[in-house]
Motif scaffolding. Structure first.
Motif, PDB file in Angstrom:
ATOM      1  N   HIS A   8     -20.491 -42.233  -8.286  1.00 47.20           N
ATOM      2  CA  HIS A   8     -20.351 -41.200  -9.313  1.00 47.20           C
ATOM      3  C   HIS A   8     -20.795 -39.824  -8.833  1.00 47.20           C
ATOM      4  CE1 HIS A   8     -24.545 -42.406  -9.659  1.00 47.20           C
ATOM      5  NE2 HIS A   8     -24.803 -41.320 -10.374  1.00 47.20           N
ATOM      6  N   ASN A   9     -21.226 -39.723  -7.579  1.00 42.56           N
ATOM      7  CA  ASN A   9     -21.584 -38.432  -7.014  1.00 42.56           C
ATOM      8  C   ASN A   9     -21.737 -38.608  -5.510  1.00 42.56           C
ATOM      9  OD1 ASN A   9     -22.358 -35.709  -6.805  1.00 42.56           O
ATOM     10  ND2 ASN A   9     -23.626 -35.835  -8.639  1.00 42.56           N
ATOM     11  N   THR A  45     -18.109 -32.954 -10.484  1.00 40.31           N
ATOM     12  CA  THR A  45     -17.798 -32.082 -11.614  1.00 40.31           C
ATOM     13  C   THR A  45     -17.949 -30.641 -11.158  1.00 40.31           C
ATOM     14  OG1 THR A  45     -20.075 -31.984 -12.422  1.00 40.31           O
ATOM     15  CG2 THR A  45     -18.708 -33.808 -13.216  1.00 40.31           C
ATOM     16  N   HIS A  71     -12.369 -34.873  -8.500  1.00 36.32           N
ATOM     17  CA  HIS A  71     -12.890 -34.116  -9.634  1.00 36.32           C
ATOM     18  C   HIS A  71     -12.479 -34.779 -10.944  1.00 36.32           C
ATOM     19  CE1 HIS A  71     -14.808 -30.553  -7.913  1.00 36.32           C
ATOM     20  NE2 HIS A  71     -14.039 -30.816  -6.888  1.00 36.32           N
ATOM     21  N   PRO A  73     -13.446 -34.029 -14.709  1.00 39.48           N
ATOM     22  CA  PRO A  73     -14.191 -33.137 -15.600  1.00 39.48           C
ATOM     23  C   PRO A  73     -14.525 -33.726 -16.964  1.00 39.48           C
ATOM     24  CG  PRO A  73     -11.897 -32.493 -15.532  1.00 39.48           C
ATOM     25  CD  PRO A  73     -12.054 -33.590 -14.522  1.00 39.48           C
ATOM     26  N   HIS A  74     -13.856 -34.792 -17.365  1.00 42.90           N
ATOM     27  CA  HIS A  74     -14.056 -35.323 -18.712  1.00 42.90           C
ATOM     28  C   HIS A  74     -14.692 -36.712 -18.622  1.00 42.90           C
ATOM     29  CE1 HIS A  74     -11.499 -32.043 -19.959  1.00 42.90           C
ATOM     30  NE2 HIS A  74     -10.549 -32.482 -19.160  1.00 42.90           N
ATOM     31  N   GLN A  82     -13.643 -42.725 -19.270  1.00 44.19           N
ATOM     32  CA  GLN A  82     -12.961 -41.604 -18.628  1.00 44.19           C
ATOM     33  C   GLN A  82     -11.576 -41.446 -19.270  1.00 44.19           C
ATOM     34  OE1 GLN A  82     -11.805 -38.622 -17.287  1.00 44.19           O
ATOM     35  NE2 GLN A  82     -13.613 -39.053 -16.037  1.00 44.19           N
ATOM     36  N   GLN A 111     -18.759 -41.163 -14.635  1.00 46.39           N
ATOM     37  CA  GLN A 111     -17.662 -40.274 -14.242  1.00 46.39           C
ATOM     38  C   GLN A 111     -16.333 -41.022 -14.119  1.00 46.39           C
ATOM     39  OE1 GLN A 111     -18.346 -37.227 -14.610  1.00 46.39           O
ATOM     40  NE2 GLN A 111     -20.549 -37.590 -14.660  1.00 46.39           N
TER      41      GLN A 111
END
Length: 430
Positions: A8-9, A45, A71, A73-74, A82, A111
């Motif tokens: 997630h990152n 993000t 990416h 964003p939501h 998601q 994410q």
């Protein structure tokens, strides 16, 4: 074997424990194990990296060809959902054609969303097996996955009434829907992984099948020399404590500072060094942290640090403290401390207490209790021979090669036995 790892990152953007473990595992397999190929795909993000117009994909920090950012964003943090499945499907489809994975390993539904598991199953080749690591309690706890009640008390496990008290702005139906949707979504995975027995047991108590969850411990790199112990005169006190990690309410920096203030008030000599950043913390916490720091004359906050600095920071400490006010799962700071042969003082429950053996390689202190922490820290600093005995009890933590080998063994079992792999066979990989 071709592996698609999703996190997630990216630790190059935000070096949280899950991100670090996910990338370290991928790099250990990709760089050290013969015949392993694939891609590490990290969600991002705009708060951490501005997207390129017209594409969801972007080069990851470090510029490696086998790492990329996507990416997203939501995201709905309550349902771990998601909503942008259309754009995600197109991008993941292209990734799937390039990687052609044998294994897809999702390290967190944050994410990406739980819907992505079904999407991956549809897009992936039929031979592909899907693995999900449960790095925390998000899937069973709607309050940021911490099993921590609104009043700060530890939560024994989810219940409809208890969850409604913690998240009062949600109707009862939302909690039922969340539970059903998450369990259904994760049933798509061929195996689940927990880095600690404690975490696995919390999921089992919440109704999840123990046989589907393999316990595979986390690991830390061993590619740098261990930090030397601080030189002291014979019989001198081992009274320097170090906090290493994010400065936020849940990691317990306020507990450590309150304990230090008590020790100073009682005339107990010691030093407490806090290493970690305060990014994204609310003003109320920052104000409280500043006041607590000012009230603890033996404490100093040294700000954020990068991973290569860790041996130098640990070299100045006798003890590493992990005063988290929640259960934790398998905190890397404990493994790093043991890697550098420093005894750990941690909370007396959860994954941290599972890693630290009270009286053997560290000490347990009551979670969230500053007075209790002060008593344990006073004992640590003042009891003759205690530090030396605990240092002798420290076992070297798993290294990245061991973690990679354990995961590859599970992957191979899944690929050999296919989707019909039995629950006992999954558990046997632990």
């Amino acid at each position: 074997m071709r592996i698609l790892a999703l996190a997630h990152n990216h630790p190059g953007l935000q070096p949280g424990g899950t991100e670090v473990v996910a990338r370290n595992l991928f790099r250990a397999m990709r760089d050290r194990m013969p015949g392993i190929e694939g891609m590490f795909l990290a969600a991002a993000t705009a708060a951490l990296r501005e997207p390129h117009p017209g594409t969801l994909l972007q080069a990851a920090p470090g510029g490696r060809a086998d790492e990329a950012l996507i990416h997203l964003p939501h995201f709905d943090r309550f349902f771990l959902s998601q909503p942008d499945t259309h754009g995600l499907a197109a991008t993941l489809g292209a990734v799937m054609e390039t990687v052609r994975p044998d294994i897809i390993h999702l390290h967190h539904p944050l994410q990406f969303g739980v819907e992505t598991l079904s999407l991956l199953r549809l897009l992936a080749p039929s031979r592909t097996r899907i693995v999900v690591t449960l790095h925390d309690y998000f899937a069973i706890c709607p309050r940021e996955g911490q099993l921590l009640r609104g009043d700060g008390r530890l939560c024994g496990g989810p219940s409809l009434d208890g969850c409604r008290r913690c998240v009062p702005d949600r109707p009862s139906a939302d909690f039922v829907l969340r539970q059903l949707s998450l369990r259904d979504a994760l049933s798509v995975a061929d195996a689940l992984i927990a880095p600690s027995r404690f975490l696995r047991d919390r999921f089992v108590e919440a109704g999840w099948d123990a046989g589907r969850i393999a316990v595979l411990p986390n690991a830390v790199p061993d590619d740098r020399p261990a930090a030397p112990h601080r030189a002291v005169l014979p019989g001198a006190r081992r009274d320097r404590f170090a906090f290493l990690g994010h400065i936020n309410r849940f990691k317990g920096s306020l507990v450590a500072l309150a304990a230090s203030a008590r020790l100073s008030a009682e005339g107990v000599p010691h030093r407490l060094a806090l290493h970690g950043g305060t990014a994204y913390q609310p003003e109320a916490f920052l104000s409280e942290f500043g006041a607590a720091l000012a009230a603890a004359p033996a404490a100093r906050h040294h700000g954020p640090y990068d991973a290569p600095e860790l041996p130098r920071l640990i070299a100045a400490a006798d003890w590493v403290v992990v005063p988290s006010i929640w259960y934790e799962n398998a905190p890397l700071v404990v493994l790093e401390a043991f890697r550098h042969r420093r005894p750990v003082i941690c909370g007396d429950a959860g994954g941290m207490a599972e890693l630290v053996r009270d009286g053997v390689d560290g000490l347990h202190a009551p979670i969230g209790d500053a007075e209790g922490w002060a008593e344990v820290m006073a004992r640590a600093a003042g009891e003759p021979g205690l530090w030396e005995r605990l240092v002798e009890g420290i076992r070297a933590p798993p290294d990245l090669d061991a973690m990679a080998s354990a995961h590859l063994d599970l992957y191979r079992r899944l690929l050999r036995r296919g989707r019909a792999m039995s629950a006992p066979a999954i558990a046997a990989a632990a």
